[in-house]
Design a protein around this motif. Structure first.
Motif, short mmCIF file in Angstrom:
data_model
loop_
_atom_site.label_atom_id
_atom_site.label_comp_id
_atom_site.label_asym_id
_atom_site.label_seq_id
_atom_site.Cartn_x
_atom_site.Cartn_y
_atom_site.Cartn_z
N UNK A 147 73.42 73.84 23.34
CA UNK A 147 73.62 74.12 21.92
C UNK A 147 72.35 73.87 21.13
N UNK A 148 71.67 72.77 21.44
CA UNK A 148 70.47 72.43 20.68
C UNK A 148 69.34 73.44 20.90
N UNK A 149 69.34 74.08 22.07
CA UNK A 149 68.28 75.04 22.39
C UNK A 149 68.67 76.47 22.03
N UNK A 150 69.89 76.67 21.55
CA UNK A 150 70.42 78.02 21.42
C UNK A 150 69.85 78.82 20.25
N UNK A 151 69.30 78.18 19.24
CA UNK A 151 68.86 78.90 18.04
C UNK A 151 67.43 78.50 17.66
N UNK A 152 66.46 78.79 18.53
CA UNK A 152 65.07 78.39 18.22
C UNK A 152 64.51 79.03 16.97
#
Length: 296
Positions: A147-152
């Motif tokens: 989740x933390x990496x999903x929206x760079x």
């Protein structure tokens, strides 16, 4: 019962390496101090509901943003490691008028184990670990990191961010409002909204976190203060196996499971979560008030 002020007083606390941490304090001085340490990717705002409720009953509640999170400073050039976070937690604890009761969620709980197990004298009066054990379920942590990496590239607006959180936390009935999201996002020069945490954190502390597990287990075995482990019955980070292992390492610890909660206990079951903390603190106070037992 007398009701105390619950509006937070915000201050800045400097670390040995020159960064400043954002710290909120609620409640009146003189009562037990509860120190709240949030999980990876969260902010001190994760504790607002519980901290306000507990402060209203006369306890002093302190919460802070870890370095690289929220309104606390970021490490220039990245380079985050566990020693920095553990030192920060110990410094915030030492700044309190009395040894605090730590309430640590996920990363905050792991840092609490490091500090309580390795530092003498232990700076905490007691500890509440929130859905975390020295060994965790890898699949649950990978879900969080995904989740933390999903929206760079961030989000076009707050509604877009709210939709992403709703997909990540389907058990929550209400979507976050713009006012709730504003402290969690920062607007970049390109007008896009991005999470409050430093992206360099993902390449630092998290990338090799599992190699710390032997150290965490050794630290847990040395914890000599009262401990309450709160776990979520629907958690994918903590399991029956990891809980049983922890209770063998810390046989004096109490364990309470909140059946309806996932890894996000404070958000999923805030009232039950807060009640368990209040019960734990009251039991500590009654124990310390017995004849021949020193308070604090």
């Amino acid at each position: 019962m007398r009701m105390f002020e619950v509006v937070p007083r915000t201050s800045r606390l400097k670390t040995p390496d020159g960064l400043e941490l954002a710290v909120d304090t609620r409640g009146a001085a003189g009562g037990p101090v509860l120190l709240f340490a949030h999980g990876f990717g969260q902010t001190r705002g994760a504790w607002s509901g519980s901290a306000a409720a507990l402060a209203a009953n006369g306890w002093q509640c302190v919460s802070f943003d870890s370095r690289g999170h929220g309104e606390s400073d970021r490490v220039p050039g990245g380079g985050y490691h566990i020693e920095q976070f553990a030192t920060d937690l110990a410094i915030v604890a030492a700044a309190q008028p009395d040894a605090p009761i730590l309430v640590g969620a996920s990363m905050g709980g792991l840092l609490g184990l490091v500090v309580a197990g390795e530092q003498r004298p232990t700076p905490f009066r007691a500890m509440v670990l929130v859905d975390i054990t020295p060994r965790w379920e890898t699949a649950g942590v990978e879900r969080i990191l995904a989740f933390m990496q999903a929206h760079p590239d961030g989000f076009s607006d707050y509604a877009h961010a709210a939709e992403a959180i709703a997909e990540y936390l389907p058990q929550r009935r209400e979507r976050k409002t713009e006012d709730q999201l504003r402290p969690l996002l920062r607007e970049g020069d390109d007008g896009r909204l991005r999470w409050h945490w430093d992206p360099a954190l993902l390449a630092g502390v998290v990338s090799d976190s599992e190699r710390y597990q032997p150290r965490l287990m050794a630290a847990a075995a040395k914890v000599d203060v009262p401990v309450l482990l709160l776990s979520g019955g629907r958690s994918d980070v903590v399991s029956r196996a990891t809980v049983e292992e922890f209770l063998q390492l810390v046989p004096h610890a109490r364990h309470v499971e909140l059946p309806a909660a996932t890894h996000m206990l404070a958000g999923d079951a805030n009232d039950a979560f807060t009640r368990e903390i209040a019960t734990f603190v009251r039991d500590l106070d009654r124990h310390d008030a017995r004849p021949g037992i020193a308070a604090g």
